[in-house]
Design an enzyme around this catalytic site. Structure first.
Site, short mmCIF file in Angstrom:
data_model
loop_
_atom_site.label_atom_id
_atom_site.label_comp_id
_atom_site.label_asym_id
_atom_site.label_seq_id
_atom_site.Cartn_x
_atom_site.Cartn_y
_atom_site.Cartn_z
CE LYS A 176 9.98 -7.74 -11.75
NZ LYS A 176 10.65 -8.55 -11.14
CG ASP A 233 -2.10 -1.92 -2.26
OD1 ASP A 233 -2.70 -1.47 -1.12
OD2 ASP A 233 -3.03 -3.73 -2.53
CG ASP A 237 -1.37 -4.68 3.29
OD1 ASP A 237 -2.01 -3.39 3.83
OD2 ASP A 237 -1.73 -5.77 3.36
#
Ligand code: IPM
Ligand code: MN
Length: 330
Positions: A176, A233, A237
């Site tokens: 980002k 992380d 998912d």
């Protein structure tokens, strides 16, 4: 050759899925000498032990660690996660978290393989920060993200080495950089420096929010993705959700320098809501065990385990494990 493997079944569905993974490794004809370590939330509730220096020293002597899942709702958040899982990642220098996915774009039929290389020892996970005036209206909480040149570079270099071994030869940096200008600058500059050593490898950059859209709508653009600990992380998912569900998502916590054992665990948690019902899908644990076999040099057996998992099996935990083991025996 017999490999010495430390088994941490853990909590909830952890021991159930780990048993199936061991069953399948055995069916693949690989010899393991295993030792069970009673660690996790249940152990903590019993005697207050999360992970002692002595247990950690003992774990260091194994060739690998196979972990089911840890955590139980009766223990406040952070105690087991930080004290056991993150402590092993940090102290055993498991600086790569490798999470492979098989994604199918909407309407697509052919599954496509891509892999997320998540930095596993830095970022906001290190626990930098603190709280002031806790519980008052003037409470302040800070949580810093630690990014070192060494840590970022070794992670990016691992991603390029992995891409170099594959056929698509492409690495995407996800960050980002438009907002996290300090950390993003370090990641982008380091990425560009490492990329210059691999002229045959294509590169791309995606902001993490855009990457979430591409994961769902166009995963085919990806080969190897490299990203920091927290983005990795979250993204993994999502990767699990778009490629067959978290019940299939495997993961390897690697110390590529091999200064100690690496640790292999499914991406999913201990799922206390379904523990004991025999309904947990052991495939993520089985595929994580295949990653362990790769790392132990048993690549032929690892490939056979993956092939045996390719056609989905329905049923309960032991039925799925039995069916996959039977494919290996037959
Ligand atoms: C994972 C888990 C862990 C993480 C938790 C349990 C600390 O979500 O392995 O992805 O955030 O790394
Ligand atoms: Mn996670």
């Amino acid at each position: 050759m017999t490999h010495r493997v430390a088994i941490i079944g853990g909590d909830g569905i952890g021991p159930e899925v780990t048993a199936e993974a061991l069953k399948v490794i055995h069916a693949a004809g690989v010899d393991l000498e295993t030792t069970d370590f009673d660690l996790g939330g249940q152990r903590y509730l019993r005697d207050g032990v999360v992970l002692t220096d002595e247990i950690l020293a003992e774990l260091r002597s194994y060739d690998a660690i196979l972990l089911g899942a840890v955590g139980t709702p009766d223990v406040p958040p952070g105690i087991i996660e930080r004290g056991l899982l993150l402590r092993m990642r940090f102290e055993l220098d498991l600086y790569i978290n490798q999470r492979p996915f098989s994604g199918t774009a909407p309407g697509g039929t052919v599954a496509h393989e891509f892999v997320v290389i998540r930095e596993n020892t830095e970022g906001p996970y290190v626990g930098e920060g603190g709280a002031l005036r806790r519980g008052t209206l003037h409470e302040v909480a800070t949580q810093g993200s630690v990014n070192t040149r060494m840590g970022v570079e070794r992670c990016i270099r691992y991603a390029f080495e992995l891409a170099a071994k594959g056929t698509r030869k492409h690495v995407t940096l996800v960050h980002k950089t438009n907002v996290l200008t300090f950390a993003g600058d370090l990641w982008q500059r380091t990425f560009d420096i490492v990329a210059a050593d691999y002229p045959e490898i294509g590169t791309a950059y995606n902001h993490v929010d855009a990457a979430c859209i591409y994961f769902v709508q166009d995963p085919h653009r990806y080969d190897v993705i490299v990203t920091d600990n927290l983005f990795g992380d979250i993204l993994t998912d999502l990767g699990g959700a778009v490629s067959g569900g978290i019940g299939l998502a495997s993961s390897a916590n690697l110390n590529p320098a091999r200064t100690g054992p690496s640790m292999f665990e499914p991406s999913h948690g201990s799922a206390p809501d379904i523990a004991g019902t025999g309904t947990a899908n052991p495939t993520a644990a089985i595929l994580s065990a295949a990653l362990m076999l790769d790392f132990l040099g048993e690549t032929e057996a690892a490939d056979r385990v993956r092939a045996a998992c390719a056609d989905p099996v329905t049923g309960g935990t032991t039925q799925i494990g039995d069916a996959i083991a039977a494919r290996l025996a037959g």
